[in-house]
Design a protein around this motif. Structure first.
Motif, short mmCIF file in Angstrom:
data_model
loop_
_atom_site.label_atom_id
_atom_site.label_comp_id
_atom_site.label_asym_id
_atom_site.label_seq_id
_atom_site.Cartn_x
_atom_site.Cartn_y
_atom_site.Cartn_z
N GLY A 30 0.06 -3.91 -6.38
CA GLY A 30 -0.96 -3.42 -5.46
C GLY A 30 -2.36 -3.66 -5.99
O GLY A 30 -3.28 -3.98 -5.22
N GLY A 31 -2.53 -3.51 -7.28
CA GLY A 31 -3.84 -3.80 -7.88
C GLY A 31 -4.22 -5.25 -7.74
O GLY A 31 -5.40 -5.58 -7.48
N SER B 274 2.57 1.72 -3.43
CA SER B 274 1.64 1.95 -4.55
C SER B 274 1.06 3.36 -4.56
O SER B 274 0.32 3.71 -5.49
N PRO C 61 2.43 -0.34 -8.33
CA PRO C 61 0.97 -0.22 -8.43
C PRO C 61 0.29 -1.43 -9.05
O PRO C 61 -0.85 -1.76 -8.70
N THR D 166 -4.21 2.37 -6.91
CA THR D 166 -3.28 1.74 -7.85
C THR D 166 -3.63 2.07 -9.29
O THR D 166 -2.74 2.29 -10.12
N GLU E 286 -1.10 4.05 -11.82
CA GLU E 286 -0.63 3.44 -13.07
C GLU E 286 -1.02 4.30 -14.27
O GLU E 286 -0.21 4.51 -15.19
N GLN F 145 0.83 -1.21 0.00
CA GLN F 145 0.00 0.00 0.00
C GLN F 145 0.86 1.26 0.00
O GLN F 145 0.58 2.22 -0.72
#
Length: 478
Positions: A81-82, A37, A78, A97, A101, A34
């Motif tokens: 993280g997604g 990201s 990210p 995220t 991105e 977290q």
């Protein structure tokens, strides 16, 4: 009333949880992902710096500089993280995220476009072109690399992330998009963008799988006391929809379609190039045994192969020799061929002798110079006879007669060829004749063959001659 738990089921659950991370470890990894990201100032500065380095590396064709840009690019975080947000149902992290991105990709494309316009560099380097034709192989690489990165985060504190950053190469494709847009090469820009999207989706999907394997969605044992073990409504599809996994998986399948098509196109292109190179080597072994192919490029335009090659030769290659090579290529490719060659005359020398190609270029007054006049064929009869006779040279055959009719309604030439040949003429020969004639006559052509074995005719003639000689001998003796 408390439900009765199956001991075997609990044993299976514990076995599955054997490789799953403990709750405190998962919480620690979640907090780290977290934090990494977040689209903060540090993230945007690293995007700008890595994009600048990658753009300069691509334009200067420097592999080392491009690798450096991959290492400092923050785009990987990210995406992971997604994947974590989707598998855990964390909508807030998912929004963060996606924002990181999209903004990061937008900054990279715009910045690389501006840098390309400002730099006095012309032409597209091999490093740029290498990222404009993605295939299914690139998707497989991204899946394996994403799996390694996610596994490293979960079980080794991200020990292999630098190598993963190099393998997935997220920043260079975005920079190639910007460079291609600045050069107005929109098709190349589309290919590079497809490569980035494929890498991003592949990493996201495989991250979801690894996070699932690590137990990020697994409830504790105490929670099983409140679960209906035989609940058939808890199907795989419903769990996918609930965790939003179905969306990246669907995108992965969709992006695989053009990658498979491009892979097939690449394989077909390699096959054709091997066929062309083989035919040229075979022809040059007869025309100029010392010749060596230096480079070979071809494009297929409106059914015709335009081939540009370069080779060294100790002998002078004449236009009629080029036509012989075209003749062989047309049969191998079953299509019209236009061959252009850049030839460097070389000297072949050893301790016993020398072959100097330049001697062939010097005036030789003792030999009669014959002027070659190229005749222009205009009628269908002349075109048909010229094309068929030329192709039959490959088979030691002879065109004895032919007839044709033109069907105006279908715009087709119906052609009947009568041929004597020692070798069997296959379907490939027919397709070659049809392809060449369609190119020259600008009409559809349908060819039918009537072949006669010259060897059998020769044997029949010899047998007839022997019988005649025997009859004459009998008459003399009788």
């Amino acid at each position: 009333m408390e439900p009765v738990l199956d001991p075997q089921h609990l044993a299976d659950v514990k076995q599955k949880r054997r490789y799953q991370l403990k709750g405190d470890v998962r919480d620690k990894i979640t907090k780290k992902i977290q934090a990494d990201s977040q689209p903060d100032t540090y993230y945007y500065i690293m995007v700008v710096l890595s994009c600048s380095v990658a753009t300069y590396g691509l334009l200067s064709n420097s592999t080392a500089v491009i690798i450096g840009a991959m290492l400092i690019a923050p785009l990987m975080n990210p995406i992971l993280g997604g994947g974590l947000a989707l598998i855990t149902g964390n909508n807030y992290l998912l929004k963060v995220t996606i924002k990181a991105e999209l903004i990061g990709a937008f900054i990279a494309i715009v910045l690389s476009t501006l840098l390309t316009l400002l730099l006095p560099v012309s032409g597209l380097t091999p490093e740029i072109l290498a990222r404009t034709e993605p295939t299914l192989i690139d998707l497989i690489i991204a899946l394996a690399s994403g799996a390694a990165g996610t596994y490293a985060i979960c079980y080794r504190s991200g020990a292999t992330l630098p190598g993963v950053a190099i393998a997935t190469a997220l920043m260079p494709p975005l920079c190639v998009v910007g460079i291609s847009l600045a050069k107005q090469e929109y098709q190349l820009a589309g290919g590079a963008l497809l490569l980035f999207i494929a890498n991003m989706i592949a990493i996201n999907v495989i991250a979801i799988v690894i996070f699932k394997f690590a137990g990020f969605t697994t409830p504790s044992i105490s929670n099983y006391l409140n679960l209906d073990i035989n609940n058939e409504r808890n199907t795989l599809f419903s769990r996918l929809v609930e965790n939003k996994i179905i969306y990246p998986v669907t995108l992965l399948l969709l992006v695989s379609i053009p990658l498979v098509i491009l892979l097939n196109s690449s394989i077909e292109g390699d096959r054709k190039e091997k066929t062309i190179r083989s035919a040229l080597d075979e022809g040059l072994s007869v025309l100029a045994p010392d010749a060596k192919i230096i480079s070979l490029h071809f494009v297929e335009k409106e059914g015709t192969f335009l081939i540009d090659t370069e080779f060294n030769s100790a002998q002078v290659i004449l236009p009629e020799d080029i036509r012989k090579l075209e003749n062989s290529l047309e049969y191998k490719l079953t299509a019209p061929v236009q061959l252009s060659a850049d030839i460097a005359i070389i000297q072949k020398v050893n301790n016993e002798g020398s072959t100097d190609g330049y001697k062939s270029l010097l005036p030789q007054p003792e030999k009669e110079v014959v002027e070659v006049i190229e005749t222009q064929t205009s009628t269908p009869e002349e075109i048909i006879e010229q094309v068929v006779t030329e192709k039959l040279q490959l088979f030691s055959g002879k065109l004895t007669d032919f007839s044709f009719e033109y069907q105006r309604g279908t715009g087709t030439y119906k052609l009947l060829l009568k041929i004597n040949s020692e070798k069997t003429l296959d379907e490939k020969f027919i397709k070659t004749i049809e392809g060449i004639l369609e190119d020259k006559l600008k009409r559809k052509v349908s060819v039918t063959l009537q072949t006669t074995d010259t060897t059998q005719n020769k044997n029949d003639t010899e047998e007839q001659q022997e019988r005649t000689e025997k009859d004459e001998t009998k008459k003399e003796n009788g």
